[in-house]
Every structure is written in C-alpha cells, then in structure tokens.
Scaffold this motif. Structure first.
Motif, PDB file in Angstrom:
ATOM      1  N   PRO A 152       0.808  -1.225   0.000  1.00 10.01           N
ATOM      2  CA  PRO A 152       0.000   0.000   0.000  1.00 10.01           C
ATOM      3  C   PRO A 152       0.841   1.275   0.000  1.00 10.01           C
ATOM      4  O   PRO A 152       0.500   2.257  -0.665  1.00 10.01           O
ATOM      5  CB  PRO A 152      -0.834  -0.124   1.271  1.00 10.01           C
ATOM      6  CG  PRO A 152      -0.995  -1.594   1.449  1.00 10.01           C
ATOM      7  CD  PRO A 152       0.329  -2.174   1.037  1.00 10.01           C
ATOM      8  N   PHE A 193      -4.719   5.176   2.567  1.00  9.68           N
ATOM      9  CA  PHE A 193      -4.747   4.070   3.524  1.00  9.68           C
ATOM     10  C   PHE A 193      -4.651   4.584   4.959  1.00  9.68           C
ATOM     11  O   PHE A 193      -5.335   4.075   5.860  1.00  9.68           O
ATOM     12  CB  PHE A 193      -3.619   3.086   3.231  1.00  9.68           C
ATOM     13  CG  PHE A 193      -3.792   2.350   1.936  1.00  9.68           C
ATOM     14  CD1 PHE A 193      -4.674   1.286   1.820  1.00  9.68           C
ATOM     15  CD2 PHE A 193      -3.080   2.739   0.804  1.00  9.68           C
ATOM     16  CE1 PHE A 193      -4.838   0.611   0.619  1.00  9.68           C
ATOM     17  CE2 PHE A 193      -3.240   2.070  -0.401  1.00  9.68           C
ATOM     18  CZ  PHE A 193      -4.122   1.006  -0.496  1.00  9.68           C
ATOM     19  N   GLN A 235     -10.314  -0.475   2.419  1.00  9.55           N
ATOM     20  CA  GLN A 235      -8.863  -0.532   2.235  1.00  9.55           C
ATOM     21  C   GLN A 235      -8.492  -1.632   1.251  1.00  9.55           C
ATOM     22  O   GLN A 235      -7.640  -1.443   0.370  1.00  9.55           O
ATOM     23  CB  GLN A 235      -8.173  -0.786   3.571  1.00  9.55           C
ATOM     24  CG  GLN A 235      -8.308   0.342   4.583  1.00  9.55           C
ATOM     25  CD  GLN A 235      -7.525   0.047   5.852  1.00  9.55           C
ATOM     26  OE1 GLN A 235      -6.304  -0.086   5.802  1.00  9.55           O
ATOM     27  NE2 GLN A 235      -8.215  -0.070   6.974  1.00  9.55           N
ATOM     28  N   ALA A 284      -6.386  -1.848  -2.279  1.00  9.17           N
ATOM     29  CA  ALA A 284      -5.144  -2.620  -2.306  1.00  9.17           C
ATOM     30  C   ALA A 284      -5.164  -3.753  -3.321  1.00  9.17           C
ATOM     31  O   ALA A 284      -4.112  -4.181  -3.789  1.00  9.17           O
ATOM     32  CB  ALA A 284      -4.867  -3.191  -0.909  1.00  9.17           C
TER      33      ALA A 284
END
Length: 259
Positions: free
Chosen positions: A49, A93, A222, A226
């Motif tokens: 990330p 993130f 998230q 990702a």
C-alpha cells in the motif's frame, strides 16, 4: 537501479522521493516501465500500500503514467505545470485506518441511541447513493451523508467534526487519483451493501454487531484499494535495469544497520 531500503515507519513520500530522484537522474529512462509494485515493496522493505500511494503521488505530479495491462511507465523527467502534493497530504490508507479507529466505536454508540428517525435518515443516505450511481456519478455525497449521520447519532460534536474532516480528505489529489483508478460501480455497490449491514445492526440495537459491521466496511474499503492492480502487473514484463537481488539485499542490510 540504486534503491535504498525504507524504514517501515516511513510514509509514501519517502518512497516517492527515491523514485523521483531515479527518474530525474535518468536511472529510470523515459518510457521505462517501473518494477512491479510487489517487487518495489520487497526492495524497499515497505508495504505494498505504501508503494502504491507513492506511485499514485508520482502520477499526480505527472512523472509517471499508469497504463492498464502494461504497468507504470516514466512519462517525463520535468513535468510542466503539474500538481505538487502539499507536504501534509495524507495517504488514502492512513486516512481510512484513522476513520476505522473512530467510526467503529461511533457505530456502537449509535446502536444504543438510534431512534426510528435516525434509522430513516441513514436509509435516506443509502437512497441518495443509489440515485447518484443510477445517474452515472460516484456516490460521494451519499457516502459522506451516511457516515456523518452515524456520527450524529452518537451525539459527540468534536468527533462529528473529526469525521467530517477525515472524510473530506478524499478531496486531496492523491486520494482523488487513487479513486479514479480503483473505484467503480461494482466497488460502490459493495460499499452500499456494507452500509446496509451497519444500518441493520444499529436498528437492531446491537452495539457489538454495529462495531463489527463498520469495521468490516472500512477494512473492505482498504482492501478494494489494495487489491485492484494484480491484472495490471501480471501482464507487464520486468524492467531490465532492476538490480540483482543480492545487490538489493546488501543495500537493505546496510540501510538497516544505519537506522
């Protein structure tokens, strides 16, 4: 290609600084494809990330271009009139993780306080999201309304303002650019379904379930950011100027010894 290991506690900006330096010095030639995200993460000793945020930051600056099915390529060494990220720009993130810490507890509190009017307001926010998607736009307004109304039910003014400020970080160039790559109707439909699960838990007055549903929603948010690039990297060839693994290992070890 000379890369230095980045300490895990550092953010995307230090990774972007190294790659920018390689581009401007010519180590990464114009048109060259950057190493795959997973390879950069290993070479630099950081998470994927963080690498992804760095690559998006360079794209915002106009130095690289993301080409679906081909990878991330060097576009120019000195972009003219490109955006520059402010020094305090947070990565997507990091923002979502901060929201997760706060909003899960707010959802639990909301489950113990919600009235029928509150539940109706949450459902109204989902209706707005559906309407925005039907109209061909990303449902940002409805999404913001939903999360703000959960915070409103909890009845804490300072936290309500905090949630608004964190959500509005979506407007920073880094978050906006990442959204252009990884948000689509399918991902938003999943988000709406997760919102419904949060509403169901709050309406049932189950704080633990509401906390878990909000945690799952933001965790999936998230993960959607990702997990969106595997197809991009699978078809891309490796770049010939990548240094050998032993050389990278020596650099990483030296950097850690100095840390």
């Amino acid at each position: 290609m000379p890369l230095q290991a980045v300490e895990p506690r550092r953010l995307y900006r230090q990774i972007a600084d190294q790659l920018r330096s390689l581009i401007k010095s010519g180590e990464l030639a114009l048109g060259a494809r950057l190493p795959a995200e997973r390879d950069l993460a290993v070479q630099l000793g950081v998470s994927r990330p963080s690498v992804r945020e760095a690559l998006i930051a360079l794209e915002v600056e106009g130095l690289v271009e993301v080409r679906p099915g081909s990878g991330v390529h060097v576009l120019t060494r000195q972009p003219v009139g490109a955006k520059r990220l402010a020094p305090n720009t947070f990565g997507p993130f990091e923002i979502i993780r901060a929201r997760q810490l706060i909003e899960c507890e707010l959802a639990a509190v909301a489950a113990s306080r919600a009235t029928r009017a509150h539940i109706a307001g949450l459902r109204e926010a989902l209706q707005l999201m559906d309407a925005e998607l039907a109209g061909g736009t990303m449902p940002i307004r409805g999404d913001r309304l939903f999360h703000m109304r959960v915070a409103e039910i909890a009845g804490n003014g300072p936290l309500l303002r905090t949630i608004g400020e964190l959500f509005d970080e979506r407007n920073n160039p880094l978050f906006e650019q990442m959204g252009q790559h990884f948000e689509n109707e399918k991902s938003w439909r999943k988000a709406i379904a997760e919102h419904r699960a949060v509403i169901s838990a709050i309406a049932s007055r189950k704080p633990r379930a509401a906390r878990a549903a909000m945690h799952a929603h933001l965790q999936h948010s998230q993960e959607r950011f990702a997990d969106a690039w595997p197809a991009l990297e699978r078809r891309a060839p490796s770049v010939s100027r990548t240094p050998s693994k032993p050389a990278l290992t020596r650099r990483a070890a030296a950097a850690r010894a100095l840390a």
